[in-house]
Motif scaffolding. Structure first.
Motif, mmCIF file in Angstrom:
data_model
loop_
_atom_site.group_PDB
_atom_site.id
_atom_site.type_symbol
_atom_site.label_atom_id
_atom_site.label_comp_id
_atom_site.label_asym_id
_atom_site.label_seq_id
_atom_site.Cartn_x
_atom_site.Cartn_y
_atom_site.Cartn_z
ATOM 1 N N LEU A 9 6.169 9.602 -8.935
ATOM 2 C CA LEU A 9 5.827 9.846 -10.566
ATOM 3 C C LEU A 9 5.354 11.225 -10.883
ATOM 4 O O LEU A 9 5.445 11.874 -11.666
ATOM 5 C CB LEU A 9 5.136 8.840 -11.036
ATOM 6 C CG LEU A 9 5.755 7.316 -11.167
ATOM 7 C CD1 LEU A 9 4.727 6.151 -11.630
ATOM 8 C CD2 LEU A 9 6.707 7.358 -12.310
ATOM 9 N N LYS A 10 4.454 11.526 -9.929
ATOM 10 C CA LYS A 10 3.494 12.935 -9.973
ATOM 11 C C LYS A 10 4.744 14.115 -10.018
ATOM 12 O O LYS A 10 4.396 14.937 -10.825
ATOM 13 C CB LYS A 10 2.493 12.991 -8.951
ATOM 14 C CG LYS A 10 1.627 14.194 -9.082
ATOM 15 C CD LYS A 10 0.580 14.330 -8.139
ATOM 16 C CE LYS A 10 -0.105 15.543 -8.150
ATOM 17 N NZ LYS A 10 -1.332 15.743 -7.264
ATOM 18 N N THR A 11 5.448 13.995 -8.941
ATOM 19 C CA THR A 11 6.350 15.048 -8.841
ATOM 20 C C THR A 11 7.266 15.237 -10.146
ATOM 21 O O THR A 11 7.550 16.385 -10.454
ATOM 22 C CB THR A 11 7.387 14.895 -7.410
ATOM 23 O OG1 THR A 11 6.232 14.779 -6.282
ATOM 24 C CG2 THR A 11 8.179 15.754 -7.447
ATOM 25 N N GLY A 70 0.723 -1.276 -0.029
ATOM 26 C CA GLY A 70 -0.056 0.154 -0.062
ATOM 27 C C GLY A 70 0.873 1.206 0.092
ATOM 28 O O GLY A 70 0.530 2.243 -0.968
ATOM 29 N N TYR A 71 1.792 1.250 0.891
ATOM 30 C CA TYR A 71 2.542 2.525 0.892
ATOM 31 C C TYR A 71 3.642 2.657 -0.055
ATOM 32 O O TYR A 71 4.072 3.702 -0.408
ATOM 33 C CB TYR A 71 3.036 2.850 2.439
ATOM 34 C CG TYR A 71 2.007 3.386 3.245
ATOM 35 C CD1 TYR A 71 1.570 4.531 3.126
ATOM 36 C CD2 TYR A 71 1.675 2.363 4.324
ATOM 37 C CE1 TYR A 71 0.494 5.081 4.187
ATOM 38 C CE2 TYR A 71 0.632 2.934 5.367
ATOM 39 C CZ TYR A 71 0.162 4.112 4.956
ATOM 40 O OH TYR A 71 -0.902 4.649 6.048
ATOM 41 N N ALA A 72 4.051 1.420 -0.658
ATOM 42 C CA ALA A 72 4.967 1.687 -1.807
ATOM 43 C C ALA A 72 4.110 2.272 -3.047
ATOM 44 O O ALA A 72 4.768 2.873 -3.755
ATOM 45 C CB ALA A 72 5.385 0.364 -2.156
ATOM 46 N N SER A 73 2.890 1.790 -3.128
ATOM 47 C CA SER A 73 2.123 2.380 -4.279
ATOM 48 C C SER A 73 2.016 3.898 -3.942
ATOM 49 O O SER A 73 2.023 4.633 -5.005
ATOM 50 C CB SER A 73 0.745 1.874 -4.541
ATOM 51 O OG SER A 73 -0.180 1.847 -3.193
ATOM 52 N N VAL A 74 1.641 4.308 -2.708
ATOM 53 C CA VAL A 74 1.431 5.948 -2.569
ATOM 54 C C VAL A 74 2.747 6.417 -2.828
ATOM 55 O O VAL A 74 3.049 7.762 -3.461
ATOM 56 C CB VAL A 74 1.183 6.161 -0.915
ATOM 57 C CG1 VAL A 74 1.055 7.346 -0.671
ATOM 58 C CG2 VAL A 74 -0.252 5.441 -0.616
ATOM 59 N N PHE A 99 6.757 14.009 -12.970
ATOM 60 C CA PHE A 99 5.967 14.788 -14.281
ATOM 61 C C PHE A 99 5.766 16.270 -14.058
ATOM 62 O O PHE A 99 5.977 16.989 -15.115
ATOM 63 C CB PHE A 99 4.704 13.924 -14.015
ATOM 64 C CG PHE A 99 3.842 14.485 -15.394
ATOM 65 C CD1 PHE A 99 4.253 14.101 -16.636
ATOM 66 C CD2 PHE A 99 2.666 15.095 -15.363
ATOM 67 C CE1 PHE A 99 3.554 14.450 -17.820
ATOM 68 C CE2 PHE A 99 2.019 15.483 -16.377
ATOM 69 C CZ PHE A 99 2.398 15.066 -17.608
ATOM 70 N N ILE A 100 5.519 16.599 -12.894
ATOM 71 C CA ILE A 100 5.196 18.276 -12.666
ATOM 72 C C ILE A 100 6.659 19.038 -13.055
ATOM 73 O O ILE A 100 6.529 20.000 -13.333
ATOM 74 C CB ILE A 100 4.677 18.548 -11.524
ATOM 75 C CG1 ILE A 100 3.159 17.981 -11.321
ATOM 76 C CG2 ILE A 100 4.685 20.040 -11.174
ATOM 77 C CD1 ILE A 100 2.400 18.114 -9.868
ATOM 78 N N ALA A 101 7.598 18.396 -12.580
ATOM 79 C CA ALA A 101 8.818 18.866 -12.556
ATOM 80 C C ALA A 101 9.279 18.984 -14.203
ATOM 81 O O ALA A 101 9.948 19.873 -14.478
ATOM 82 C CB ALA A 101 10.064 18.334 -12.004
ATOM 83 N N TYR A 102 9.182 17.881 -14.828
ATOM 84 C CA TYR A 102 9.518 17.799 -16.225
ATOM 85 C C TYR A 102 8.559 18.839 -17.017
ATOM 86 O O TYR A 102 8.910 19.585 -18.120
ATOM 87 C CB TYR A 102 9.074 16.457 -16.860
ATOM 88 C CG TYR A 102 9.322 16.396 -18.362
ATOM 89 C CD1 TYR A 102 10.612 16.278 -18.892
ATOM 90 C CD2 TYR A 102 8.318 16.286 -19.092
ATOM 91 C CE1 TYR A 102 10.765 16.137 -20.297
ATOM 92 C CE2 TYR A 102 8.421 15.939 -20.567
ATOM 93 C CZ TYR A 102 9.581 16.024 -21.050
ATOM 94 O OH TYR A 102 9.956 15.875 -22.329
ATOM 95 N N ARG A 103 7.233 19.075 -16.661
ATOM 96 C CA ARG A 103 6.167 19.917 -17.487
ATOM 97 C C ARG A 103 6.723 21.556 -17.211
ATOM 98 O O ARG A 103 6.660 22.205 -18.117
ATOM 99 C CB ARG A 103 4.796 19.919 -17.195
ATOM 100 C CG ARG A 103 4.423 18.436 -17.780
ATOM 101 C CD ARG A 103 2.971 18.230 -17.495
ATOM 102 N NE ARG A 103 2.277 19.481 -17.717
ATOM 103 C CZ ARG A 103 0.863 19.876 -17.508
ATOM 104 N NH1 ARG A 103 0.295 18.808 -16.742
ATOM 105 N NH2 ARG A 103 0.093 20.964 -17.785
ATOM 106 N N ASN A 104 7.254 21.658 -16.148
ATOM 107 C CA ASN A 104 7.751 23.123 -15.567
ATOM 108 C C ASN A 104 9.019 23.462 -16.237
ATOM 109 O O ASN A 104 9.382 24.647 -16.165
ATOM 110 C CB ASN A 104 7.550 23.213 -14.188
ATOM 111 C CG ASN A 104 6.046 23.247 -13.631
ATOM 112 O OD1 ASN A 104 4.877 23.341 -14.350
ATOM 113 N ND2 ASN A 104 5.860 22.963 -12.385
ATOM 114 N N LYS A 105 9.487 22.693 -16.662
ATOM 115 C CA LYS A 105 11.002 23.030 -17.062
ATOM 116 C C LYS A 105 11.000 23.704 -18.308
ATOM 117 O O LYS A 105 10.472 23.700 -19.310
ATOM 118 C CB LYS A 105 11.573 21.452 -17.545
ATOM 119 C CG LYS A 105 13.101 21.654 -17.609
ATOM 120 C CD LYS A 105 13.845 19.880 -17.680
ATOM 121 C CE LYS A 105 15.176 20.213 -17.796
ATOM 122 N NZ LYS A 105 15.766 18.890 -17.557
#
Length: 90
Positions: free
Chosen positions: A80-82, A70-74, A84-90
């Motif tokens: 992944l979200k962080t 459970g916590y590995a998936s969280v 992806f957001i960092a990649y988009r803001n680059k």
């Protein structure tokens, strides 16, 4: 005190964590679950998968590994979200 011997399979982790991530996101979308409860849902799904599928003959191992599933998936989703957001803001 004897600790339980826990045998886990690489394929359990390779399958269980993505399944938990996908199911958690589907539950969040379809049932309009607040973001605060998403880690709890992931933990419950991890426990269910571990107790009833991966370690069905050993409750202690199922509880122990379900917590990690459970916590590995969280953690994986957050990473992944962080990224992806960092990649988009680059």
């Amino acid at each position: 005190m004897n600790f339980p011997i826990i045998h886990t399979n690489f394929w359990d982790i390779l399958i269980a964590i993505p399944v938990i991530i996908i199911l958690t996101q589907l539950i969040k979308i379809y049932f309009k679950i607040p973001k605060n409860f998403v880690p709890l849902i992931a933990l419950i799904l991890g426990l269910l998968i571990s107790i009833f599928i991966s370690h069905r003959y050993n409750l202690v191992a199922g509880l122990f590994m379900g917590w990690f599933y459970g916590y590995a998936s969280v953690g994986n989703y957050a990473a992944l979200k962080t990224a992806f957001i960092a990649y988009r803001n680059k």
